[in-house]
Write a protein that holds these residues in place. Structure first.
Motif, PDB file in Angstrom:
ATOM      1  N   ARG A  35       0.528   2.220  -6.373  1.00  0.00           N
ATOM      2  CA  ARG A  35       1.709   1.899  -6.454  1.00  0.00           C
ATOM      3  C   ARG A  35       1.971   0.163  -5.878  1.00  0.00           C
ATOM      4  O   ARG A  35       0.883  -0.211  -5.788  1.00  0.00           O
ATOM      5  CB  ARG A  35       1.551   2.399  -5.070  1.00  0.00           C
ATOM      6  N   GLU A  36       3.164   0.365  -5.861  1.00  0.00           N
ATOM      7  CA  GLU A  36       3.788  -1.140  -5.149  1.00  0.00           C
ATOM      8  C   GLU A  36       2.973  -1.408  -3.500  1.00  0.00           C
ATOM      9  O   GLU A  36       2.512  -1.108  -3.080  1.00  0.00           O
ATOM     10  CB  GLU A  36       5.086  -1.369  -4.712  1.00  0.00           C
ATOM     11  N   GLU A  37       3.241  -2.895  -3.033  1.00  0.00           N
ATOM     12  CA  GLU A  37       2.707  -3.555  -1.818  1.00  0.00           C
ATOM     13  C   GLU A  37       3.415  -2.902  -1.054  1.00  0.00           C
ATOM     14  O   GLU A  37       2.854  -2.074  -0.076  1.00  0.00           O
ATOM     15  CB  GLU A  37       2.795  -5.107  -1.702  1.00  0.00           C
ATOM     16  N   MET A  38       4.570  -2.625  -1.400  1.00  0.00           N
ATOM     17  CA  MET A  38       5.653  -1.981  -0.044  1.00  0.00           C
ATOM     18  C   MET A  38       5.045  -0.778   0.252  1.00  0.00           C
ATOM     19  O   MET A  38       5.041   0.021   1.433  1.00  0.00           O
ATOM     20  CB  MET A  38       7.039  -1.460  -0.284  1.00  0.00           C
ATOM     21  N   GLU A  39       4.551   0.479  -0.293  1.00  0.00           N
ATOM     22  CA  GLU A  39       4.090   1.502  -0.404  1.00  0.00           C
ATOM     23  C   GLU A  39       3.105   1.246   0.132  1.00  0.00           C
ATOM     24  O   GLU A  39       2.747   2.953   0.995  1.00  0.00           O
ATOM     25  CB  GLU A  39       4.663   2.497  -2.009  1.00  0.00           C
ATOM     26  N   TYR A  40       2.093   0.801  -0.306  1.00  0.00           N
ATOM     27  CA  TYR A  40       0.886   1.359   0.106  1.00  0.00           C
ATOM     28  C   TYR A  40       1.109   0.195   1.691  1.00  0.00           C
ATOM     29  O   TYR A  40      -0.141   1.088   2.804  1.00  0.00           O
ATOM     30  CB  TYR A  40      -0.147   0.097  -0.465  1.00  0.00           C
ATOM     31  N   ASN A  41       1.520  -0.440   2.205  1.00  0.00           N
ATOM     32  CA  ASN A  41       1.996  -0.836   3.476  1.00  0.00           C
ATOM     33  C   ASN A  41       2.258   0.565   4.170  1.00  0.00           C
ATOM     34  O   ASN A  41       1.889   0.627   5.318  1.00  0.00           O
ATOM     35  CB  ASN A  41       3.044  -1.730   3.724  1.00  0.00           C
ATOM     36  N   MET A  42       2.858   0.954   3.708  1.00  0.00           N
ATOM     37  CA  MET A  42       3.748   2.476   4.752  1.00  0.00           C
ATOM     38  C   MET A  42       2.553   3.209   4.997  1.00  0.00           C
ATOM     39  O   MET A  42       2.375   4.337   5.663  1.00  0.00           O
ATOM     40  CB  MET A  42       4.731   3.115   3.576  1.00  0.00           C
ATOM     41  N   HIS A  44      -1.889   4.503   3.095  1.00  0.00           N
ATOM     42  CA  HIS A  44      -2.799   4.269   2.252  1.00  0.00           C
ATOM     43  C   HIS A  44      -3.978   5.314   2.396  1.00  0.00           C
ATOM     44  O   HIS A  44      -3.993   5.568   3.251  1.00  0.00           O
ATOM     45  CB  HIS A  44      -2.965   3.235   1.670  1.00  0.00           C
ATOM     46  N   PRO A  53      -0.644  -3.204  -7.976  1.00  0.00           N
ATOM     47  CA  PRO A  53       0.627  -2.292  -8.515  1.00  0.00           C
ATOM     48  C   PRO A  53       1.024  -2.366 -10.086  1.00  0.00           C
ATOM     49  O   PRO A  53       0.657  -3.352 -10.636  1.00  0.00           O
ATOM     50  CB  PRO A  53       1.906  -3.510  -8.098  1.00  0.00           C
ATOM     51  N   ARG A  78       1.867   7.515  -5.945  1.00  0.00           N
ATOM     52  CA  ARG A  78       2.148   8.466  -4.809  1.00  0.00           C
ATOM     53  C   ARG A  78       2.450   9.829  -5.903  1.00  0.00           C
ATOM     54  O   ARG A  78       1.829  11.068  -4.415  1.00  0.00           O
ATOM     55  CB  ARG A  78       3.779   8.558  -5.110  1.00  0.00           C
ATOM     56  N   GLN A 114      -2.467   2.443   7.553  1.00  0.00           N
ATOM     57  CA  GLN A 114      -1.063   2.033   7.906  1.00  0.00           C
ATOM     58  C   GLN A 114      -1.393   0.653   8.265  1.00  0.00           C
ATOM     59  O   GLN A 114      -2.657  -0.117   8.172  1.00  0.00           O
ATOM     60  CB  GLN A 114      -0.932   2.548   8.433  1.00  0.00           C
TER      61      GLN A 114
END
Length: 114
Positions: A35-42, A44, A53, A78, A114
């Motif tokens: 996934r993208e870094e933003m998704e990962y940071n929300m 994982h 990514p 995801r 998170q």
């Protein structure tokens, strides 16, 4: 447990079992989140070894392919779509040890960081 690593796709329950077995030293694999870094940071999956990514696929694919030719690699994302695409490309180029986490993090009930 090793037999799960011989499949093409694993579901979230199987991934949980494999992560537990890896913690106990019974199996060995890499878990790669695409996934993208933003998704990962929300959030994982606890136990992810690296974030790669898909938008940067061209930058990392060859190196990861070469480094893991003799290893088992599970790709996750995801829903299992992007990870399935990455798995397919690796398989097309001859990598025999790649698995897709079918269903992705949205179906995962194990520990999330998170």
């Amino acid at each position: 447990m090793q037999e799960l690593l011989e499949k093409d796709d694993i579901n979230s329950e199987e991934l949980e079992l494999l992560l537990e077995a890896r913690d106990e030293g019974k199996v060995d694999f890499l878990l790669v989140d695409v996934r993208e870094e933003m998704e990962y940071n929300m959030g994982h999956i606890k136990g992810v070894d690296m974030l790669k990514p898909t938008t940067a696929f061209q930058q990392w694919a060859q190196e990861l392919f070469d480094e893991t030719k003799e290893k088992k690699v599970i790709f996750t994302c995801r829903t299992g779509s992007r990870s399935g695409q990455v798995q397919h490309v690796f398989q097309q180029h001859g990598h025999t040890g790649v698995l897709n986490h079918f269903g992705g993090i949205v179906t995962y009930h194990g520990e999330i960081e998170q």
